[in-house]
Every structure is written in C-alpha cells, then in structure tokens.
Design a protein around this motif. Structure first.
Motif, PDB file in Angstrom:
ATOM      1  N   GLU A 136       0.811  -1.210   0.000  1.00 50.06           N
ATOM      2  CA  GLU A 136       0.000   0.000   0.000  1.00 50.06           C
ATOM      3  C   GLU A 136       0.850   1.267   0.000  1.00 50.06           C
ATOM      4  O   GLU A 136       0.454   2.284  -0.573  1.00 50.06           O
ATOM      5  N   LEU A 137       2.018   1.227   0.620  1.00 53.59           N
ATOM      6  CA  LEU A 137       2.855   2.424   0.736  1.00 53.59           C
ATOM      7  C   LEU A 137       3.711   2.663  -0.502  1.00 53.59           C
ATOM      8  O   LEU A 137       3.768   3.770  -1.028  1.00 53.59           O
ATOM      9  N   CYS A 138       4.370   1.611  -0.976  1.00 51.92           N
ATOM     10  CA  CYS A 138       5.399   1.788  -2.007  1.00 51.92           C
ATOM     11  C   CYS A 138       5.016   1.259  -3.387  1.00 51.92           C
ATOM     12  O   CYS A 138       5.769   1.451  -4.342  1.00 51.92           O
ATOM     13  N   GLY A 139       3.885   0.574  -3.505  1.00 51.93           N
ATOM     14  CA  GLY A 139       3.453   0.129  -4.821  1.00 51.93           C
ATOM     15  C   GLY A 139       3.626  -1.365  -5.040  1.00 51.93           C
ATOM     16  O   GLY A 139       3.753  -2.147  -4.093  1.00 51.93           O
ATOM     17  N   GLY A 152      10.194  -2.925  -8.855  1.00 53.22           N
ATOM     18  CA  GLY A 152       9.052  -2.057  -9.110  1.00 53.22           C
ATOM     19  C   GLY A 152       9.518  -0.618  -9.201  1.00 53.22           C
ATOM     20  O   GLY A 152      10.708  -0.317  -9.060  1.00 53.22           O
ATOM     21  N   THR A 153       8.592   0.278  -9.423  1.00 53.37           N
ATOM     22  CA  THR A 153       8.901   1.705  -9.537  1.00 53.37           C
ATOM     23  C   THR A 153       8.203   2.464  -8.425  1.00 53.37           C
ATOM     24  O   THR A 153       6.995   2.288  -8.198  1.00 53.37           O
ATOM     25  N   THR A 154       8.972   3.302  -7.723  1.00 54.13           N
ATOM     26  CA  THR A 154       8.406   4.124  -6.653  1.00 54.13           C
ATOM     27  C   THR A 154       8.606   5.601  -6.993  1.00 54.13           C
ATOM     28  O   THR A 154       9.533   5.964  -7.711  1.00 54.13           O
ATOM     29  N   LEU A 157      10.188  11.677  -4.369  1.00 56.26           N
ATOM     30  CA  LEU A 157      10.252  13.145  -4.452  1.00 56.26           C
ATOM     31  C   LEU A 157      10.123  13.634  -5.885  1.00 56.26           C
ATOM     32  O   LEU A 157      10.840  14.533  -6.330  1.00 56.26           O
ATOM     33  N   GLY A 158       9.186  13.034  -6.612  1.00 57.36           N
ATOM     34  CA  GLY A 158       8.924  13.464  -7.972  1.00 57.36           C
ATOM     35  C   GLY A 158       9.737  12.759  -9.033  1.00 57.36           C
ATOM     36  O   GLY A 158       9.504  12.967 -10.229  1.00 57.36           O
ATOM     37  N   HIS A 159      10.699  11.933  -8.631  1.00 58.19           N
ATOM     38  CA  HIS A 159      11.498  11.174  -9.590  1.00 58.19           C
ATOM     39  C   HIS A 159      11.046   9.715  -9.593  1.00 58.19           C
ATOM     40  O   HIS A 159      10.814   9.121  -8.536  1.00 58.19           O
ATOM     41  N   GLU A 160      10.900   9.162 -10.785  1.00 59.81           N
ATOM     42  CA  GLU A 160      10.549   7.751 -10.921  1.00 59.81           C
ATOM     43  C   GLU A 160      11.775   6.911 -10.579  1.00 59.81           C
ATOM     44  O   GLU A 160      12.801   6.990 -11.257  1.00 59.81           O
ATOM     45  N   CYS A 161      11.676   6.120  -9.533  1.00 60.54           N
ATOM     46  CA  CYS A 161      12.839   5.405  -8.995  1.00 60.54           C
ATOM     47  C   CYS A 161      12.633   3.895  -9.116  1.00 60.54           C
ATOM     48  O   CYS A 161      11.716   3.329  -8.517  1.00 60.54           O
ATOM     49  N   LEU A 162      13.485   3.245  -9.895  1.00 53.90           N
ATOM     50  CA  LEU A 162      13.463   1.786  -9.998  1.00 53.90           C
ATOM     51  C   LEU A 162      13.977   1.201  -8.686  1.00 53.90           C
ATOM     52  O   LEU A 162      15.054   1.590  -8.212  1.00 53.90           O
ATOM     53  N   THR A 163      13.208   0.275  -8.106  1.00 54.36           N
ATOM     54  CA  THR A 163      13.545  -0.271  -6.791  1.00 54.36           C
ATOM     55  C   THR A 163      13.592  -1.786  -6.843  1.00 54.36           C
ATOM     56  O   THR A 163      12.651  -2.427  -7.313  1.00 54.36           O
ATOM     57  N   MET A 164      14.712  -2.369  -6.371  1.00 48.97           N
ATOM     58  CA  MET A 164      14.875  -3.809  -6.318  1.00 48.97           C
ATOM     59  C   MET A 164      14.951  -4.284  -4.868  1.00 48.97           C
ATOM     60  O   MET A 164      15.738  -3.737  -4.082  1.00 48.97           O
ATOM     61  N   GLU A 260      17.615   4.923  -8.798  1.00 44.40           N
ATOM     62  CA  GLU A 260      17.479   3.483  -8.537  1.00 44.40           C
ATOM     63  C   GLU A 260      17.897   3.181  -7.102  1.00 44.40           C
ATOM     64  O   GLU A 260      18.804   3.820  -6.552  1.00 44.40           O
ATOM     65  N   ILE A 261      17.223   2.197  -6.502  1.00 48.48           N
ATOM     66  CA  ILE A 261      17.580   1.726  -5.160  1.00 48.48           C
ATOM     67  C   ILE A 261      17.603   0.201  -5.169  1.00 48.48           C
ATOM     68  O   ILE A 261      16.705  -0.440  -5.720  1.00 48.48           O
TER      69      ILE A 261
END
Length: 301
Positions: A136-139, A152-154, A157-164, A260-261
């Motif tokens: 629910e929080l991060c997608g 996924g993508t989070t 702060l306005g930037h599309e961030c790829l998260t693994m 990315e994170i």
C-alpha cells in the motif's frame, strides 16, 4: 596456450567421473568469460537436474561450462536454449566446502535435446509463474527470478525510482521467494524519503566534490586541446573564470537526483544517483545499512 592445454587445466577443477543428467536450463545462457587470448569459457545456468544413475531430482542453482575458441562462435553455447531440458554428459565440480548449495558442471557431451520430464516441467512452470508484492505504501513489485529480486517503480520526491528488493535468504532455503526484510527497510527509507535524500546527497557531496572538480579540470583541458580558434585569448580561461566554474559541495548536492535503489535483506542498501554529467555520465552510488548508517559513496559505470 592452446585450447587443449587450457582444457586440461579446466578439467582439474572437476571430478573424473562422467555423469548422465537431465538438466533444466535457466534463462541466463549465452554468456562467456575470457580465459586467455583467443579462448573463452561459455556457460549456461540451470534450475534443476536429475542424476540418471539414481533418478534423484536436485533443485539447485548452478552453471554448466566448457571452453571454446573465439573464432568458433558456433561452439560457444552448443545452441543450448534457455528454459529447455537436455540430456547431458557432465563432470561435477570438486567441492572445497561442505554444504555448498550451488552445483557447477563441466560439459562433456550433449546427448539429446528437446526432452520433456514431468518433474522438471513442473519446476519450469513454477519458475515462470508471476508473483507480485502489492504494498500500500510503495506500490507493486514483480518477481525477477533470474536475478533473485522483486522490482518495481516508486515515486521518490517526484522522480521515478526503480527499486529492487533482494530475496530473503532464510525463506529461500525453505523454497519460498519473499522480500519481507528488504521491504521493511524500504518502508523506513520511504516514510522519510526527504530526510534520507538530503543525507545521501550531503554524504555524496562530502566524498566526491573534490573528485568532481578533478574531472571538470580534465574536461576543460580536453576541450581546450580539441578546440581551434585563431584568437588564442578566446581559448584560455583566466584564473577567475576557473574559480567561478568550481563545483561546491552545495551545488554538487543540488545537481544529483535519484534513479534506482537496491535493498538487501540484512538492511544494506545501494542508492544510485544521476551525476548530471559531472563524471561524464557515470552513476553515483551511495551505500550503507539502515542500522549502522551511510558507509560509502563512489562512482561506477
């Protein structure tokens, strides 16, 4: 050194016994690493195999490798296809440590292709089955089994961030694919992303601003060496102009942005920032642990 000599060296790492196996390949086939000039070691990854002498099914990660000459591209992968089952003759790699879960083989012969086997087919079906983490929080994060993470993508702060989110190791040992620990770390970061972002930027600026100015000086020297102008005065910056061009820690922190994170189950994280061309397009990586703090900042790529 020729192929035969290198082959003998490679074989020393493997048992003498030749095994017959049915093997289910993964989807990371076709890669190769250089061994020596003109000789490469191609490999394919596997998801499981059956020892035909005992009919035992072993579900494990591992690789099947062999040598090939660079000029003989047809022999690089033996035309082995991802997610297919093959009957192979192989030699098992000698194990230096006990309880090693991965198993590597040396390819001796491809006996038969296009095989079906109920147990291996079932493993393949499970491997291909999509799996999601819906948070629910991060997608939403979808599983990428060949890499061992959910991605996924989070909105950061306005930037599309790829998260693994890297798999939890203890659950993997139970045959389950989850990323609960990594997701917990992501929640901590995400709930105060503005504060963490400021910390990451400040740390990167402290560590890398001096290096960024070294790169800036190299670029100016490069531009001057490659620029032609009949008026030499236009080709030289005076000292005051050079001082004005210097990157400060404040401007460094302002210029970079997150892209990315990667988060590990033990609380480690790697945060990737765009360098705004300060390092000619290299990525800035800030790494640390959610408990012990930020540890390093470096450039890569």
């Amino acid at each position: 050194m020729g192929l035969k000599q290198e082959q003998k060296k490679l074989e020393q790492n493997y048992e003498q016994e030749i095994m017959d196996i049915l093997v289910l390949l993964g989807d990371m086939g076709g890669g190769a690493g250089g061994v020596t000039k003109g000789i490469w070691e191609p490999s394919v990854d596997m998801l499981a195999y059956i020892d035909l002498s005992t009919q035992e099914l072993i579900k494990c990660k591992g690789t099947i490798s062999w040598l090939a000459e660079e000029k003989d591209r047809n022999g690089w992968i033996y035309h082995l296809e991802n997610n297919k089952i093959y009957h192979l003759k192989v030699r098992k790699r000698k194990q230096k440590k006990q309880n090693v879960k991965n198993q590597d083989f040396l390819l001796v012969e491809v006996v038969k292709r296009d095989i079906t086997h109920s147990d291996l087919n079932k493993i393949l079906e499970e491997y291909k089955t999509p799996m999601l983490i819906e948070d629910e929080l991060c997608g939403t994060f979808s599983i990428e089994r060949k890499y061992g993470w959910f991605s996924g993508t989070t909105d950061w702060l306005g930037h599309e961030c790829l998260t693994m989110l890297i798999y939890d190791k203890e659950h993997m040992e139970e045959g389950k694919e989850t990323a609960e620990h990594a997701l917990h770390t992501l929640h901590i970061l995400y709930k105060d992303r503005k504060g963490w972002d400021e910390k990451f930027r400040k740390f990167a600026a402290e560590q890398l601003t001096e290096l960024a100015n070294d790169w800036l000086a190299d670029r100016e020297d490069f531009d001057e060496d490659n620029e032609y102008d009949e008026n030499d005065e236009n080709n030289n910056n005076d000292e005051n102009n050079n001082d004005e061009n210097l990157i400060t820690k404040e401007t460094f922190a302002e210029r970079i942005w997150i892209g990315e994170i990667v988060i590990f189950p033990n609380g480690d994280y790697e945060v990737y920032y765009n360098d705004d061309d300060m390092f000619w397009g290299h990525v800035i990586i800030v790494g640390g642990n959610i408990e012990t703090g930020i540890e390093d900042a470096l450039i890569a790529g």
